[in-house]
Motif scaffolding. Structure first.
Motif, PDB file in Angstrom:
ATOM      1  N   TRP A 278       0.881  -1.160   0.000  1.00  8.96           N
ATOM      2  CA  TRP A 278       0.000   0.000   0.000  1.00  8.96           C
ATOM      3  C   TRP A 278       0.921   1.212   0.000  1.00  8.96           C
ATOM      4  CZ3 TRP A 278      -5.156  -0.181   3.118  1.00  8.96           C
ATOM      5  CH2 TRP A 278      -5.843  -1.379   2.835  1.00  8.96           C
ATOM      6  N   VAL A 279       0.819   2.019  -1.029  1.00  7.41           N
ATOM      7  CA  VAL A 279       1.737   3.141  -1.225  1.00  7.41           C
ATOM      8  C   VAL A 279       0.980   4.445  -0.990  1.00  7.41           C
ATOM      9  CG1 VAL A 279       3.271   4.279  -2.852  1.00  7.41           C
ATOM     10  CG2 VAL A 279       3.047   1.784  -2.894  1.00  7.41           C
ATOM     11  N   PHE A 280       1.492   5.267  -0.071  1.00 11.84           N
ATOM     12  CA  PHE A 280       0.839   6.520   0.314  1.00 11.84           C
ATOM     13  C   PHE A 280       1.702   7.701  -0.129  1.00 11.84           C
ATOM     14  CE2 PHE A 280      -0.646   3.244   3.095  1.00 11.84           C
ATOM     15  CZ  PHE A 280      -1.950   3.562   3.437  1.00 11.84           C
ATOM     16  N   ILE A 281       1.043   8.777  -0.548  1.00 12.69           N
ATOM     17  CA  ILE A 281       1.757  10.007  -0.894  1.00 12.69           C
ATOM     18  C   ILE A 281       0.818  11.201  -0.760  1.00 12.69           C
ATOM     19  CG2 ILE A 281       1.281   9.714  -3.375  1.00 12.69           C
ATOM     20  CD1 ILE A 281       3.989  11.131  -3.896  1.00 12.69           C
ATOM     21  N   ASP A 282       1.342  12.282  -0.191  1.00 15.57           N
ATOM     22  CA  ASP A 282       0.641  13.570  -0.234  1.00 15.57           C
ATOM     23  C   ASP A 282       1.175  14.353  -1.434  1.00 15.57           C
ATOM     24  OD1 ASP A 282      -1.197  13.427   1.911  1.00 15.57           O
ATOM     25  OD2 ASP A 282       0.417  13.694   3.354  1.00 15.57           O
ATOM     26  N   ARG A 283       2.305  14.986  -1.239  1.00 12.08           N
ATOM     27  CA  ARG A 283       3.028  15.573  -2.365  1.00 12.08           C
ATOM     28  C   ARG A 283       4.479  15.155  -2.260  1.00 12.08           C
ATOM     29  NH1 ARG A 283       0.407  18.976  -5.643  1.00 12.08           N
ATOM     30  NH2 ARG A 283      -1.267  20.323  -4.910  1.00 12.08           N
ATOM     31  N   GLU A 284       5.178  15.234  -3.371  1.00 13.70           N
ATOM     32  CA  GLU A 284       6.588  14.863  -3.369  1.00 13.70           C
ATOM     33  C   GLU A 284       7.377  15.708  -2.375  1.00 13.70           C
ATOM     34  OE1 GLU A 284       8.807  12.255  -4.043  1.00 13.70           O
ATOM     35  OE2 GLU A 284       7.967  12.353  -6.072  1.00 13.70           O
ATOM     36  N   GLU A 285       6.995  16.990  -2.256  1.00 13.23           N
ATOM     37  CA  GLU A 285       7.801  17.916  -1.459  1.00 13.23           C
ATOM     38  C   GLU A 285       7.295  18.104  -0.033  1.00 13.23           C
ATOM     39  OE1 GLU A 285       4.749  20.204  -3.855  1.00 13.23           O
ATOM     40  OE2 GLU A 285       6.181  18.573  -4.196  1.00 13.23           O
ATOM     41  N   ASN A 286       6.096  17.642   0.290  1.00 11.07           N
ATOM     42  CA  ASN A 286       5.625  17.796   1.671  1.00 11.07           C
ATOM     43  C   ASN A 286       4.568  16.766   2.009  1.00 11.07           C
ATOM     44  OD1 ASN A 286       3.098  18.941   0.680  1.00 11.07           O
ATOM     45  ND2 ASN A 286       4.218  20.853   0.410  1.00 11.07           N
ATOM     46  N   ALA A 287       4.354  16.598   3.310  1.00  9.54           N
ATOM     47  CA  ALA A 287       3.373  15.646   3.835  1.00  9.54           C
ATOM     48  C   ALA A 287       2.351  16.415   4.674  1.00  9.54           C
ATOM     49  CB  ALA A 287       4.079  14.571   4.643  1.00  9.54           C
ATOM     50  N   ASP A 288       1.935  15.837   5.794  1.00  7.32           N
ATOM     51  CA  ASP A 288       0.978  16.457   6.725  1.00  7.32           C
ATOM     52  C   ASP A 288      -0.392  16.662   6.099  1.00  7.32           C
ATOM     53  OD1 ASP A 288       0.287  17.288   9.258  1.00  7.32           O
ATOM     54  OD2 ASP A 288       0.814  19.387   8.913  1.00  7.32           O
ATOM     55  N   ASP A 289      -0.729  15.829   5.115  1.00  9.06           N
ATOM     56  CA  ASP A 289      -2.076  15.847   4.563  1.00  9.06           C
ATOM     57  C   ASP A 289      -2.700  14.480   4.846  1.00  9.06           C
ATOM     58  OD1 ASP A 289      -4.365  16.671   3.186  1.00  9.06           O
ATOM     59  OD2 ASP A 289      -3.211  17.588   1.560  1.00  9.06           O
TER      60      ASP A 289
END
Length: 662
Positions: A278-289
């Motif tokens: 299971w692969v998670f991503i917010d944005r390449e440059e930041n998280a906290d979403d």
């Protein structure tokens, strides 16, 4: 036709190639150009008794640009207001009266939908283009689709000779220039064990093509005897698992690289480490979403899941998440192997549907489900941006938002099959932060305006960084917000109420922060400096213009103020957004001010009332965001699991999710 189209001389100022942005922002393009440039050659030929096919196609070439451009994300055609739209549609109708149906049918340049849009001006009443254009192997659902000109027909779907109801269905509105010009019927049918599938329209069996909806300017062809027999088997074979679109691999090293990467991804050591991930991503440059918060929940509640979080090592969030023990995956070849073994890709943004791969080459290996968590709550019409994307699970939060996406005669192609009202995972932790924040620390008036697309044009005219800042500072946007943030009247009354001002600029505005002239006692907040979630938890009140972050404040039941000094221009081309179901005066979570004095009067009334949410606005918040709990992660997880269950098993899961806390 090309730039050298011989009809360029016949239509001065309107060549066959797509006109520049300035053309679409000129009101004359929707009236005088159609009346004085395109119509005269047609009308003259009609008076002679014959409009040559070449001339008809030349007009269609130019007309199709209008609808092609209007169908794009943030199109410049949003300058067309209601009055302009009425004139535009009448002009197009006059032109299309001289265009034969066969010319539309043979016109090869426009998409199938735009050819139907052009056909709609001839006021046909027909159903055409019936096809099965998708199949979900895991749920056993086939998507039946056709175009509707006029009123919706009586429809019957027959599986193995027995009438069935669609598992999911809708009629999608094909909207252009503020008008619905036709509809697209979308129906998902369970054919997992079926031997035959038939479609009956207005009492007549019609043929079902296999693949993309074909264009036809005639009623759907009648089905021949036995047409439906064996169709489910052909559907299951015709839509193999994966993201589709696979083409023969190119010759040479490029093709061998694809083969090598696929082979390596299937190798035992790679599958042992990355299999069923299971692969998670917010944005390449930041998280906290929401992807970060859902990843954390999954790791805590379901450690058996092979979960990974994608992020750039240059991100300010990398050290924080690394210290917490996140399984971080940077860009590179290992990430490619991870994604090719993914069971789910989960993102708070829409761009990772294909995992960074070319579906034409890797379609057969792209076996994951894609869950779009959303960055926020949709209030505008984003169908032109999101509609072409292929989501397996699309998270919504507000009942009105959900209906605006899946309801009949809405512009999105999605049904309740894809869209699940679960709430945003990031709200789970936000609610806990808010509960943990002492009342004396929830003491900021958070000011958070959104961006304006037109500001890009203003800053692009300047050369040096300082000149760009100077140009930005002179804009109405910076001038208005600078005045509010520096208002002695606001500062004095806020201090009396025990509140401090905090300013969170849009990321695009951060390079121009000095243009806002922030007083020393205004706290500057940016995503790179602090946890945005904790800032929201500390907000005693929220001031914005149009941002959907107001829904987050509604979720927290915090007071909201809208400062919309450019209300008329914002939806009239100033930002290229299209208004949706949400009306600020009717649905907004606080009062709307059109100038600074109105805003300050509203804020002073709020201070005088003890900084409470007015009952009228509290009721709107409760209607818009009724699920004020910390169960969104659990609901999203359940929705994701249901994607891999056969339709019969998933139906109960879906209805359970759809009915929570209503």
């Amino acid at each position: 036709m090309s730039d050298s189209d011989p009809f360029d001389a016949v239509f001065p100022g309107f060549p066959a190639a797509e006109p520049p942005a300035a053309f679409w922002r000129d009101p004359a393009s929707y009236d005088a150009v159609l009346r004085d440039v395109l119509l005269p050659p047609l009308a003259a030929a009609a008076r002679r008794g014959d409009v040559p096919l070449a001339l008809q196609c030349a007009v269609l070439q130019r007309l199709h640009w209008y609808f092609s451009v209007d169908g794009r994300e943030r199109a410049p055609t949003v300058v067309v207001d209601e009055a302009m739209a009425a004139v535009f549609h009448e002009r197009v109708r006059t032109l299309m009266a001289h265009i034969e149906v066969d010319a539309v049918a043979s016109f090869p340049v426009a998409t199938t939908e735009i050819r139907h849009v052009l056909l709609a001006y001839r006021d046909p009443s027909l159903v055409c283009g019936a096809a099965v254009d998708a199949y979900d192997h895991r749920q056993g659902l086939a998507r039946v689709s056709y175009w509707i000109h006029g009123e919706p027909p009586a429809e019957r779907l027959l599986v193995d000779g027995r009438e069935v109801s669609p598992a999911f269905a809708k009629r999608r509105a094909c909207n252009y220039f503020r008008r619905r010009l036709l509809r697209q019927r979308i129906a998902w049918v369970d054919i997992a064990e079926a031997r035959s599938l038939q479609l009956e329209v207005d009492g007549r069996l019609v043929a079902l093509a296999l693949g993309p909806q074909p264009f036809s300017a005639r009623p759907a062809a009648p089905a021949e005897a036995g047409d439906g027999s064996g169709l489910p088997a052909r559907i299951r074979a015709g839509f193999p698992p994966g993201k589709g679109g696979q083409e023969p691999l190119p010759a040479g090293w490029r093709g061998w690289k694809v083969r090598l990467l696929k082979a390596l991804a299937r190798s035992a050591p790679v599958r042992w480490r990355y299999g069923r991930s299971w692969v998670f991503i917010d944005r390449e440059e930041n998280a906290d979403d929401s992807a970060e918060h859902l990843y954390r929940w999954v790791r805590q509640q379901h450690p058996e899941v092979n979960a990974w979080f994608m992020l750039s090592p240059q991100s300010a969030d990398w050290p924080r998440l690394q210290a917490e023990g996140f399984r971080l995956m940077p860009p590179g070849w290992r990430r490619k192997l991870l994604v090719l073994n993914a069971e789910h890709i989960v993102s708070s943004h829409a761009e990772w549907v294909f995992g960074g791969f070319d579906r034409r080459l890797f379609g057969d290996a792209m076996q994951w489900r894609y869950t779009f968590l959303q960055h926020g709550v949709i209030k505008d019409d984003l169908s032109h941006w999101l509609g072409p994307r292929e989501f397996d699970c699309f998270v919504s939060s507000s009942p009105a938002e959900h209906e605006s996406i899946v309801g009949d005669d809405t512009a999105y192609p999605y049904t309740d099959r894809e869209v699940r009202r679960t709430g945003l995972p990031r709200h789970d932790r936000l609610l806990r932060y808010a509960d943990e924040t002492p009342s004396d620390e929830a003491n900021i008036l958070l000011v958070m305006p959104t961006w304006r697309g037109s500001l890009v044009d203003d800053r692009a005219q300047a050369c040096t960084p300082q000149e760009r800042v100077t140009a930005f500072a002179a804009s109405e946007y910076a001038t208005r917000w600078r005045a509010v943030l520096g208002s002695p009247r606001l500062h004095a009354r806020a201090a009396e109420a025990g509140l401090k001002l905090a300013f969170m600029p849009h990321p695009n505005a951060v390079p121009y922060i000095e243009a806002f002239g922030l007083p020393p006692d205004v706290q500057l907040v940016t995503a790179g400096d602090t946890s945005i979630q904790r800032v929201f938890a500390r907000a005693a009140a929220f001031m914005t213009d149009y941002t959907s972050v107001a829904f987050t404040m509604a979720f927290l039941r915090r007071p909201v103020f809208y400062y919309q000094f450019d209300q008329q221009s914002y939806y009239g081309g100033g930002h290229n957004w299209r208004p949706g179901y949400f009306d600020y005066e009717r649905d907004g979570f606080g009062p709307v001010a059109l100038n600074e004095d109105q805003l300050l009067v509203q804020l002073e009334a709020f201070f005088d009332d003890g900084c409470r949410v007015a009952p009228e606005f509290l009721a709107r918040m409760e209607r818009a965001m009724p699920d004020r709990d910390d169960e969104s992660c659990a609901r999203v997880y359940a929705a994701m699991l249901s994607l891999d269950q056969p339709r019969a098993a998933a139906a109960g899961q879906g209805s359970e999710l759809a009915g929570h806390k209503r």
